[in-house]
Design an enzyme around this catalytic site. Structure first.
Site, short mmCIF file in Angstrom:
data_model
loop_
_atom_site.label_atom_id
_atom_site.label_comp_id
_atom_site.label_asym_id
_atom_site.label_seq_id
_atom_site.Cartn_x
_atom_site.Cartn_y
_atom_site.Cartn_z
N ASP A 13 1.98 -5.43 9.80
CA ASP A 13 1.29 -4.26 9.25
C ASP A 13 2.18 -3.35 8.40
O ASP A 13 1.77 -2.25 8.05
CB ASP A 13 0.72 -3.41 10.39
CG ASP A 13 -0.51 -4.04 11.01
OD1 ASP A 13 -1.20 -4.80 10.32
OD2 ASP A 13 -0.76 -3.77 12.20
N CYS A 14 3.38 -3.79 8.01
CA CYS A 14 4.27 -2.86 7.30
C CYS A 14 3.69 -2.44 5.95
O CYS A 14 3.78 -1.27 5.59
CB CYS A 14 5.68 -3.42 7.15
SG CYS A 14 5.82 -4.95 6.25
N GLY A 15 3.06 -3.35 5.21
CA GLY A 15 2.47 -3.00 3.92
C GLY A 15 1.33 -1.99 4.05
O GLY A 15 1.35 -0.92 3.42
N CYS A 18 2.61 1.42 5.15
CA CYS A 18 3.26 2.15 4.06
C CYS A 18 2.22 2.77 3.13
O CYS A 18 2.38 3.91 2.68
CB CYS A 18 4.18 1.22 3.27
SG CYS A 18 5.73 0.84 4.12
#
Length: 141
Positions: A13-15, A18
């Site tokens: 889920d980093c994208g 962000c």
């Protein structure tokens, strides 16, 4: 300067997280699940194109692509989303993740829960790990 932080429940889920941080910076609130669905998350996470398309669906204009660190540092409208190598090695080797580069110099909001909530890098450390790609995001008014 205070900057939003969004907890990332999953490593993939980093994208979307962000993008959620950038949206909150501009006063817009979205559920992480909504952004995840619009980023077309897959087994390996999301692409920069997926993040860019999701940002445009929620009212941002984006420009994504390759650029040198010097161009990023000199010209980029901040906050922007950058793609970097993960600074901590895992058993699978070098991985990559997305970070939000925001206006207070080289302070990076990271949603990679295995590292730290907020990473502050020296310029050289960031430069050595920057993948020369970013999504520049501007709110369409």
């Amino acid at each position: 300067m205070s900057f939003p932080f969004i907890h990332q429940p999953d490593a993939m889920d980093c994208g979307p997280a962000c993008l959620c941080i950038i949206a909150e910076h501009y006063g817009k609130q979205y559920a992480l699940e909504h952004l995840r669905d619009n980023c077309f998350i897959g087994r390996e996470g999301v692409s920069m194109l997926g993040i860019s398309k999701a940002a445009e669906k929620i009212g941002f204009h984006t420009v994504g692509g390759r650029l040198t660190f010097d161009k990023l540092a000199e010209k980029a409208l901040l906050p922007c989303l950058t793609h970097v190598r993960k600074l901590l090695m895992e058993t699978t080797g070098v991985c990559s993740l997305y970070l939000v580069l925001h206006p207070s110099s080289m302070t990076l909001n990271s949603n990679e829960r295995k590292i730290f909530p907020v990473l502050k890098f020296e310029r050289l450390i960031f430069q050595l790990n920057f993948h020369n790609s970013a999504v520049l995001v501007r709110l369409v008014r």
